[in-house]
Design a protein around this motif. Structure first.
Motif, mmCIF file in Angstrom:
data_model
loop_
_atom_site.group_PDB
_atom_site.id
_atom_site.type_symbol
_atom_site.label_atom_id
_atom_site.label_comp_id
_atom_site.label_asym_id
_atom_site.label_seq_id
_atom_site.Cartn_x
_atom_site.Cartn_y
_atom_site.Cartn_z
ATOM 1 N N CYS A 15 0.858 -1.195 0.000
ATOM 2 C CA CYS A 15 0.000 0.000 0.000
ATOM 3 C C CYS A 15 0.891 1.240 0.000
ATOM 4 C CB CYS A 15 -0.906 -0.029 1.230
ATOM 5 S SG CYS A 15 -1.868 1.483 1.468
ATOM 6 N N SER A 16 0.630 2.175 -0.906
ATOM 7 C CA SER A 16 1.472 3.378 -0.995
ATOM 8 C C SER A 16 1.200 4.364 0.135
ATOM 9 C CB SER A 16 1.245 4.072 -2.340
ATOM 10 O OG SER A 16 -0.116 4.481 -2.452
ATOM 11 N N ILE A 17 0.188 4.065 0.968
ATOM 12 C CA ILE A 17 -0.097 4.942 2.111
ATOM 13 C C ILE A 17 0.640 4.463 3.358
ATOM 14 C CG2 ILE A 17 -1.899 5.830 3.634
ATOM 15 C CD1 ILE A 17 -3.843 5.703 1.296
ATOM 16 N N CYS A 18 0.460 3.145 3.718
ATOM 17 C CA CYS A 18 1.121 2.614 4.930
ATOM 18 C C CYS A 18 2.441 1.947 4.620
ATOM 19 C CB CYS A 18 0.189 1.646 5.662
ATOM 20 S SG CYS A 18 -0.144 0.113 4.738
ATOM 21 N N LEU A 19 2.767 1.734 3.308
ATOM 22 C CA LEU A 19 4.030 1.140 2.862
ATOM 23 C C LEU A 19 4.192 -0.289 3.333
ATOM 24 C CD1 LEU A 19 6.465 4.173 3.421
ATOM 25 C CD2 LEU A 19 5.151 3.577 1.385
ATOM 26 N N ASP A 20 3.122 -0.969 3.671
ATOM 27 C CA ASP A 20 3.161 -2.370 4.086
ATOM 28 C C ASP A 20 2.340 -3.189 3.092
ATOM 29 O OD1 ASP A 20 3.742 -4.586 5.505
ATOM 30 O OD2 ASP A 20 2.806 -3.947 7.385
ATOM 31 N N LEU A 21 2.412 -4.544 3.208
ATOM 32 C CA LEU A 21 1.603 -5.380 2.345
ATOM 33 C C LEU A 21 0.132 -5.025 2.493
ATOM 34 C CD1 LEU A 21 3.224 -8.922 2.662
ATOM 35 C CD2 LEU A 21 3.274 -7.401 0.705
ATOM 36 N N LEU A 22 -0.583 -5.087 1.370
ATOM 37 C CA LEU A 22 -1.983 -4.695 1.362
ATOM 38 C C LEU A 22 -2.818 -5.544 2.323
ATOM 39 C CD1 LEU A 22 -2.321 -4.289 -2.500
ATOM 40 C CD2 LEU A 22 -2.661 -2.450 -0.831
ATOM 41 N N LYS A 23 -3.701 -4.876 3.038
ATOM 42 C CA LYS A 23 -4.643 -5.554 3.916
ATOM 43 C C LYS A 23 -6.053 -5.227 3.417
ATOM 44 C CE LYS A 23 -1.604 -4.661 7.865
ATOM 45 N NZ LYS A 23 -0.755 -3.690 7.159
ATOM 46 N N GLY A 31 -7.943 2.929 -10.848
ATOM 47 C CA GLY A 31 -7.227 1.679 -10.991
ATOM 48 C C GLY A 31 -6.214 1.387 -9.914
ATOM 49 N N HIS A 32 -5.878 2.327 -9.064
ATOM 50 C CA HIS A 32 -4.904 2.107 -7.999
ATOM 51 C C HIS A 32 -5.560 1.421 -6.804
ATOM 52 C CE1 HIS A 32 -2.768 5.479 -10.148
ATOM 53 N NE2 HIS A 32 -1.862 4.494 -10.126
ATOM 54 N N SER A 33 -4.730 0.610 -6.110
ATOM 55 C CA SER A 33 -5.251 -0.184 -4.995
ATOM 56 C C SER A 33 -4.602 0.237 -3.689
ATOM 57 C CB SER A 33 -4.992 -1.679 -5.254
ATOM 58 O OG SER A 33 -5.633 -2.100 -6.430
ATOM 59 N N TYR A 34 -5.419 0.119 -2.614
ATOM 60 C CA TYR A 34 -4.963 0.507 -1.275
ATOM 61 C C TYR A 34 -5.569 -0.429 -0.237
ATOM 62 C CZ TYR A 34 -3.962 4.877 -3.741
ATOM 63 O OH TYR A 34 -3.509 5.803 -4.630
ATOM 64 N N CYS A 35 -5.033 -0.368 0.964
ATOM 65 C CA CYS A 35 -5.699 -1.025 2.082
ATOM 66 C C CYS A 35 -7.042 -0.331 2.287
ATOM 67 C CB CYS A 35 -4.884 -0.922 3.360
ATOM 68 S SG CYS A 35 -3.283 -1.739 3.279
ATOM 69 N N SER A 36 -8.065 -1.116 2.589
ATOM 70 C CA SER A 36 -9.404 -0.543 2.761
ATOM 71 C C SER A 36 -9.398 0.553 3.839
ATOM 72 C CB SER A 36 -10.396 -1.645 3.135
ATOM 73 O OG SER A 36 -11.684 -1.095 3.380
ATOM 74 N N ASN A 37 -8.791 0.269 4.998
ATOM 75 C CA ASN A 37 -8.769 1.264 6.099
ATOM 76 C C ASN A 37 -7.960 2.501 5.732
ATOM 77 O OD1 ASN A 37 -10.396 -0.310 7.714
ATOM 78 N ND2 ASN A 37 -8.660 -1.309 8.768
ATOM 79 N N CYS A 38 -6.864 2.282 4.988
ATOM 80 C CA CYS A 38 -5.993 3.418 4.649
ATOM 81 C C CYS A 38 -6.706 4.432 3.764
ATOM 82 C CB CYS A 38 -4.718 2.926 3.962
ATOM 83 S SG CYS A 38 -3.601 2.003 5.047
ATOM 84 N N ILE A 39 -7.376 3.960 2.701
ATOM 85 C CA ILE A 39 -8.021 4.903 1.802
ATOM 86 C C ILE A 39 -9.261 5.522 2.439
ATOM 87 C CG2 ILE A 39 -9.415 3.137 0.650
ATOM 88 C CD1 ILE A 39 -7.679 6.223 -0.934
#
Length: 564
Positions: A15-23, A31-39
């Motif tokens: 995740c480009s927000i938390c910099l950890d593997l996507l949760k 088209g970009h993907s993020y952790c649900s909580n992060c976005i």
């Protein structure tokens, strides 16, 4: 191989927000993907504006888009976690501010774990593996990741620093041994480090011993400080108690004097009032008889005149008149004088005792510097002294701004002064010393005394009372010359012979608090002549006694020496 491919590209699943593997990965409209909580958290902050943007491409949306779960990404990330690739490879820990970056990572750099002193590069865990598996690389020297690898390169030849030059005490490369360090004492850096490590062991023992000594000194100093504080507090409390009692005593005496004056005033007034009352009664009686006598002079009855005259002129009429002597108008003037005298005596005692008290207070010290050794050390305590013309004997003459004294045959009519020496050729300085002080004396002639004395030394008494060194109020160094030098120390009329170097300059060092008085011969070195260890109770005043005409003594100017 599949695992290696995933390892190299696993940053794509972060995740480009938390910099950890996507949760719980979700995909937004661009088209970009993020952790649900992060976005969700990111867009919650944009609710006030009603415009939402992608953290990567900055594409904006309005209204807030619905989030769609990315099932494929969720499956891939889930597989990575099941296989343990994420936990096994902390290489996913990307370099942050202050971290050393891996020199071989493409794109976003991972944090380097080791630096190679041979390759002069830093590696993350993934790219470090060849140094553990490839035989030639296994011989390389690995150290903790550092950004200072260039410090291991010779700036002149761009080669690795592998040699230590003992002659110049610096690290060099092998090419340096062929030019500027040719012929020098050189060894490998490893050998020098081994030798230095042996020295470190010895130095460590010395340091440990010094640490123990300093710790002991620290404990002793802490105890001294605690003792000083307790002593100061006790002195404050006791002094406060004593002064309170003294003030109470003065207050009681003041009240008693007041009561005495008022009582005596009342008694005297009572007597005077009684007497005044009797006088007023007698005056009234006398006036009445005066009127009767006046009437009697006009009566024509001879019988009545004679009978009345006898009673009106009887001597008993005047027998009760007292003889009154009135005292001077300053009835209680003597009392005021007596109280004033008491005040002056008390102030004199306080002033005298205050000098002793302040001296005792100044003696208190936790730290005390060592005795100076070199002349430069002594000069740190140099003091500017001047001779006091009010103490000057009549055959002594001052010059050089009252820093030089000379004995002459002709006497001078100096003004009368209670501080003046009247029996001996002596003079004192104006300055009283009660700290650490140093001064030098240049003398010529046959004999002088370089001395220190309490100020209350006798000025006109016998030799035992007034001459420097012949009493318990002064200490003196007798300096003599009859072709060669010889010195004696005197105190309380006890004479002690001391060393006799060939020098006409004497240095005097006073450490008042430590009770140390030292005399030195000053030439190219400091030679101790005599040292006194005692307890001083008053400030000390330097002085001179001169014997024989044309003898001189001069206080040397040390200010210019110190400034040099």
């Amino acid at each position: 191989m599949a695992e290696q491919g995933i390892l190299l590209d696993q940053d794509q699943f972060c995740c480009s927000i938390c910099l950890d593997l996507l949760k719980e990965p979700v995909t937004i409209n661009c088209g970009h993907s993020y952790c649900s909580n992060c976005i969700e958290d990111c867009w919650d902050k944009d609710d006030a504006n009603g415009v939402y943007s992608c953290p990567q491409c900055r594409h904006t949306f309005s209204p807030r888009p619905a989030l769609m779960k990315n099932s494929l990404l969720a499956m891939v990330v889930g597989n990575m976690k099941k296989t343990g690739l994420h936990s096994k490879h902390p290489g996913l820990c990307f370099a942050g501010p202050g971290d050393v970056e891996c020199d071989f990572c493409n794109g976003r750099k991972q944090k380097a774990l080791k630096s190679c002193l041979v390759c002069l590069a830093s590696y993350c865990e993934t790219h470090l593996q060849p140094h553990y598996n490839v035989a030639p690389l296994m011989k390389h020297k690995l150290v903790k990741a550092t950004t200072q690898l260039q410090d291991n390169i010779c700036p002149n030849h761009d080669k690795l620093l592998e040699i230590f030059c003992r002659t110049d005490q610096q690290c060099i490369c092998y090419l340096c041994t062929m030019d500027e360090h040719k012929g020098h004492d050189t060894v490998s850096i490893t050998a020098e480090k081994t030798e230095k490590q042996k020295q470190i062991g010895m130095n460590q023992n010395k340091v440990k011993q010094k640490v123990k000594e300093r710790e002991t000194e620290l404990k002793n100093l802490q105890k001294a400080v605690e003792s000083l504080s307790r002593s100061a507090q006790a002195a404050l409390e006791e002094s406060e108690r004593i002064f309170t009692e003294l003030i109470d005593s003065v207050e009681r005496r003041r009240s008693e004097v007041k009561e005495l004056i008022v009582a005596q005033e009342n008694f005297a007034l009572s007597q005077a009032e009684n007497l005044m009352e009797r006088l007023e009664q007698e005056i009234a009686e006398l006036k009445r008889r005066e009127v009767e006598l006046e009437k009697l002079t006009h009566t024509e009855d001879h019988i009545h005149f004679l009978e009345s005259y006898q009673s009106l002129t009887s001597p008993s009429v005047f027998s009760d008149l007292p003889t009154i002597t009135v005292c001077p108008l300053e009835y209680f003037g003597d009392v005021t004088v007596a109280v004033s005298n008491m005040r002056e005596k008390l102030e004199g005692i306080i002033k005298k005792e205050w000098c002793r008290i302040s001296t005792r207070v100044n003696l208190v010290d936790v730290l005390h510097p060592p005795t100076p050794q070199t002349r430069a050390d002594f000069l740190q305590y140099s003091c500017q002294l001047t001779l006091d013309s009010n103490t000057l004997y009549r055959q002594l003459y001052l010059s050089e701004q009252n820093r030089k004294v000379k004995l002459k045959r002709k006497g001078y009519l100096y003004p009368s002064c209670p501080d003046r020496f009247t029996q001996l050729c002596q003079v004192l300085c104006r300055e009283g010393l009660s700290g650490r002080s140093y001064w030098e004396v240049e003398w010529s002639g046959w004999k002088i005394y370089a001395a220190v004395s309490y100020k209350d030394i006798s000025r006109s008494g016998s030799v035992e009372d007034s001459q420097f060194g012949h009493n318990d109020k002064s200490w003196s160094l007798e300096c003599c010359s009859n072709g060669y030098f010889f010195f004696f120390f005197r105190h309380n009329n006890v004479k002690t012979e001391v060393a006799c170097p060939q020098s006409s300059r004497v240095g005097v060092y006073l450490d008042y608090q430590a009770g140390i008085l030292s005399f030195y011969s000053v030439s190219d070195k400091m030679t101790l002549l005599h040292r006194v260890q005692t307890t001083f109770t008053q400030p000390l005043y330097p002085g001179f006694w001169l014997h024989c005409f044309k003898t001189t003594a001069e206080l040397c100017d040390l200010e210019s020496t110190v400034s040099q």
